[in-house]
Design a protein around this motif. Structure first.
Motif, PDB file in Angstrom:
ATOM      1  N   LEU A   1      18.436 -15.255  -1.769  1.00 45.37           N
ATOM      2  CA  LEU A   1      18.036 -13.877  -1.501  1.00 45.37           C
ATOM      3  C   LEU A   1      16.543 -13.762  -1.234  1.00 45.37           C
ATOM      4  O   LEU A   1      16.091 -12.798  -0.612  1.00 45.37           O
ATOM      5  N   GLY A   2      15.772 -14.723  -1.722  1.00 50.90           N
ATOM      6  CA  GLY A   2      14.328 -14.697  -1.516  1.00 50.90           C
ATOM      7  C   GLY A   2      13.629 -13.586  -2.258  1.00 50.90           C
ATOM      8  O   GLY A   2      12.597 -13.067  -1.830  1.00 50.90           O
ATOM      9  N   CYS A   3      14.192 -13.182  -3.419  1.00 51.97           N
ATOM     10  CA  CYS A   3      13.645 -12.088  -4.213  1.00 51.97           C
ATOM     11  C   CYS A   3      13.112 -12.614  -5.542  1.00 51.97           C
ATOM     12  O   CYS A   3      13.497 -13.681  -6.006  1.00 51.97           O
TER      13      CYS A   3
ATOM     14  N   MET B   1       0.829  -1.203   0.000  1.00 48.74           N
ATOM     15  CA  MET B   1       0.000   0.000   0.000  1.00 48.74           C
ATOM     16  C   MET B   1       0.870   1.262   0.000  1.00 48.74           C
ATOM     17  O   MET B   1       0.583   2.225  -0.711  1.00 48.74           O
ATOM     18  N   LYS B   2       1.959   1.241   0.781  1.00 43.58           N
ATOM     19  CA  LYS B   2       2.844   2.390   0.809  1.00 43.58           C
ATOM     20  C   LYS B   2       3.425   2.666  -0.566  1.00 43.58           C
ATOM     21  O   LYS B   2       3.492   3.797  -1.025  1.00 43.58           O
ATOM     22  N   PHE B   3       3.852   1.590  -1.225  1.00 45.06           N
ATOM     23  CA  PHE B   3       4.457   1.758  -2.533  1.00 45.06           C
ATOM     24  C   PHE B   3       3.419   2.115  -3.588  1.00 45.06           C
ATOM     25  O   PHE B   3       3.722   2.791  -4.566  1.00 45.06           O
TER      26      PHE B   3
ATOM     27  N   ASP C   1      21.843  -2.655 -16.529  1.00 39.84           N
ATOM     28  CA  ASP C   1      21.483  -1.425 -17.230  1.00 39.84           C
ATOM     29  C   ASP C   1      20.964  -0.385 -16.238  1.00 39.84           C
ATOM     30  O   ASP C   1      20.313  -0.726 -15.239  1.00 39.84           O
ATOM     31  N   PRO C   2      21.256   0.906 -16.497  1.00 37.65           N
ATOM     32  CA  PRO C   2      20.774   1.962 -15.600  1.00 37.65           C
ATOM     33  C   PRO C   2      19.262   1.894 -15.399  1.00 37.65           C
ATOM     34  O   PRO C   2      18.509   1.545 -16.313  1.00 37.65           O
ATOM     35  N   VAL C   3      18.823   2.227 -14.196  1.00 36.17           N
ATOM     36  CA  VAL C   3      17.403   2.177 -13.834  1.00 36.17           C
ATOM     37  C   VAL C   3      16.952   3.587 -13.480  1.00 36.17           C
ATOM     38  O   VAL C   3      17.533   4.243 -12.620  1.00 36.17           O
ATOM     39  N   ALA C   4      15.903   4.066 -14.164  1.00 38.56           N
ATOM     40  CA  ALA C   4      15.369   5.393 -13.893  1.00 38.56           C
ATOM     41  C   ALA C   4      14.472   5.358 -12.658  1.00 38.56           C
ATOM     42  O   ALA C   4      14.004   4.295 -12.235  1.00 38.56           O
ATOM     43  N   VAL C   5      14.227   6.529 -12.082  1.00 35.74           N
ATOM     44  CA  VAL C   5      13.412   6.631 -10.872  1.00 35.74           C
ATOM     45  C   VAL C   5      12.044   5.983 -11.080  1.00 35.74           C
ATOM     46  O   VAL C   5      11.585   5.187 -10.262  1.00 35.74           O
ATOM     47  N   PHE C   6      11.375   6.301 -12.192  1.00 36.73           N
ATOM     48  CA  PHE C   6      10.025   5.758 -12.402  1.00 36.73           C
ATOM     49  C   PHE C   6      10.070   4.240 -12.582  1.00 36.73           C
ATOM     50  O   PHE C   6       9.137   3.536 -12.188  1.00 36.73           O
ATOM     51  N   GLU C   7      11.171   3.711 -13.141  1.00 34.13           N
ATOM     52  CA  GLU C   7      11.306   2.263 -13.286  1.00 34.13           C
ATOM     53  C   GLU C   7      11.509   1.593 -11.931  1.00 34.13           C
ATOM     54  O   GLU C   7      10.972   0.507 -11.676  1.00 34.13           O
ATOM     55  N   ALA C   8      12.283   2.247 -11.051  1.00 32.98           N
ATOM     56  CA  ALA C   8      12.491   1.705  -9.704  1.00 32.98           C
ATOM     57  C   ALA C   8      11.180   1.630  -8.939  1.00 32.98           C
ATOM     58  O   ALA C   8      10.877   0.629  -8.282  1.00 32.98           O
ATOM     59  N   VAL C   9      10.372   2.680  -9.045  1.00 32.53           N
ATOM     60  CA  VAL C   9       9.070   2.691  -8.372  1.00 32.53           C
ATOM     61  C   VAL C   9       8.189   1.574  -8.916  1.00 32.53           C
ATOM     62  O   VAL C   9       7.513   0.860  -8.160  1.00 32.53           O
ATOM     63  N   ASP C  10       8.196   1.399 -10.229  1.00 31.13           N
ATOM     64  CA  ASP C  10       7.387   0.363 -10.867  1.00 31.13           C
ATOM     65  C   ASP C  10       7.783  -1.019 -10.368  1.00 31.13           C
ATOM     66  O   ASP C  10       6.927  -1.863 -10.072  1.00 31.13           O
ATOM     67  N   GLN C  11       9.092  -1.269 -10.255  1.00 30.85           N
ATOM     68  CA  GLN C  11       9.565  -2.578  -9.797  1.00 30.85           C
ATOM     69  C   GLN C  11       9.220  -2.820  -8.332  1.00 30.85           C
ATOM     70  O   GLN C  11       8.893  -3.936  -7.933  1.00 30.85           O
ATOM     71  N   ILE C  12       9.310  -1.774  -7.504  1.00 27.07           N
ATOM     72  CA  ILE C  12       8.946  -1.913  -6.095  1.00 27.07           C
ATOM     73  C   ILE C  12       7.461  -2.234  -5.972  1.00 27.07           C
ATOM     74  O   ILE C  12       7.046  -3.058  -5.160  1.00 27.07           O
TER      75      ILE C  12
ATOM     76  N   PHE D   1      17.807  -5.239  -4.081  1.00 29.35           N
ATOM     77  CA  PHE D   1      17.036  -4.623  -3.008  1.00 29.35           C
ATOM     78  C   PHE D   1      15.816  -5.491  -2.725  1.00 29.35           C
ATOM     79  O   PHE D   1      15.182  -6.008  -3.648  1.00 29.35           O
ATOM     80  N   TYR D   2      15.491  -5.649  -1.449  1.00 31.07           N
ATOM     81  CA  TYR D   2      14.217  -6.243  -1.053  1.00 31.07           C
ATOM     82  C   TYR D   2      13.300  -5.089  -0.708  1.00 31.07           C
ATOM     83  O   TYR D   2      13.538  -4.361   0.256  1.00 31.07           O
ATOM     84  N   TYR D   3      12.269  -4.890  -1.519  1.00 32.74           N
ATOM     85  CA  TYR D   3      11.501  -3.654  -1.508  1.00 32.74           C
ATOM     86  C   TYR D   3      12.472  -2.493  -1.682  1.00 32.74           C
ATOM     87  O   TYR D   3      13.160  -2.448  -2.693  1.00 32.74           O
ATOM     88  N   ASP D   4      12.586  -1.567  -0.727  1.00 31.85           N
ATOM     89  CA  ASP D   4      13.458  -0.409  -0.978  1.00 31.85           C
ATOM     90  C   ASP D   4      14.766  -0.481  -0.198  1.00 31.85           C
ATOM     91  O   ASP D   4      15.517   0.486  -0.163  1.00 31.85           O
TER      92      ASP D   4
END
Length: 287
Positions: free
Chosen positions: A284-286, A5-7, A158-169, A195-198
């Protein structure tokens, strides 16, 4: 569920992004940002354009990202302008505590671009951003170009943009981000960090990255080293299926071989590397 929900709320903030006009001549162009957690507070670094192909580094301390930017406004001769920022480098200890506040700040600030790339340092992020080795002029640009022009991209995340990081989280429980580290006079961009979540969970070496990309279909051709075997990949085709908690991977590789082993030995070594990669992911459990 509370984490999801937070994400989700964080993701929805993307649509509140706004814009405002600035006269560029009145502002300092920030090209790169670093963030570290140290001594119960934050240390942020800023690479700022001074003139063509030259930059200077400003470091500020504060208890929050907002406080660091307030101090930058006071200490820098001109108002910082973030629309030209191409990269944010995250230090190890800050990443371990969670990058959620950073993502929130970037998405709330209308000057920050959501396409700004995020990378992680193996130690202090500011040591990367202020690095002045041979041939390095503007570090933010040099890092971006290093990813783009790398001769062998098989072991690079490959580089990860901010919006892509949010999408993956939001839609997964993990993120894979690229790593940048100082290696003597030079910067190294091989390997990655999970990363596990953030929150940073573990750095992974370049071999794990290579075989993750291989079975995901991200490597279609290029140079691949397996111990003492050199391969020049011409075509790859992998299929991954899941059934009853088991993973089945079928693959076909067309390649030139720059060493002596026969096809069965190459197949054995590739299979071993893929099994090692799967074992690490399971550990890693991811996702």
């Amino acid at each position: 569920e509370s984490e999801k929900m937070k994400f989700l709320v964080l993701f929805l903030l993307l649509f509140l992004y706004g814009c405002k006009y600035h006269d560029v001549e009145d502002y300092s162009l920030v090209l790169g940002v670093s963030i570290d957690y140290e001594n119960e507070g934050l240390v942020m670094g800023f690479e700022i354009l001074e003139r063509e192909n030259e930059s200077y580094f400003v470091m500020v301390k504060g208890n929050s990202i907002e406080e660091c930017f307030d101090r930058l406004d006071k200490e820098n001769p001109a108002v910082p302008y973030l629309n030209h920022c191409s990269i944010v480098i995250i230090g190890k200890e800050y990443a371990e505590r969670g990058i959620m506040p950073l993502l929130e700040y970037i998405m709330h600030d209308p000057d920050f671009r959501l396409k700004t790339n995020i990378v992680v340092s193996t130690d202090l992020a500011r040591d990367v951003l202020k690095h002045k080795g041979p041939g390095y002029k503007i570090i933010a640009n040099d890092i971006s170009m290093a990813f783009e022009l790398a001769l062998n991209k098989t072991n690079i995340v490959d580089p990860v943009a901010v919006f892509e990081a949010v999408d993956q989280i939001l839609f997964s429980n993990s993120i894979l981000l690229p790593v940048v580290s100082v290696n003597g006079d030079y910067l190294d961009i091989s390997g990655g960090v999970v990363f596990y979540y953030d929150k940073l969970k573990e750095y992974i070496d370049k071999d794990i990255v290579t075989f993750m990309k291989l079975i995901n279909g991200d490597i279609k051709s290029g140079l691949l080293s397996i111990d003492d075997i050199g391969l020049d990949l011409k075509k790859t085709d992998f299929n991954v299926s899941f059934k009853d908690n088991n993973v089945t991977i079928k693959g076909k590789i067309t390649t030139l071989v720059y060493s002596n082993p026969d096809a069965s030995e190459i197949e054995r070594r590739i299979t071993n590397k893929i099994e090692e990669m799967l074992a690490k992911i399971n550990e890693l459990g991811c996702d």
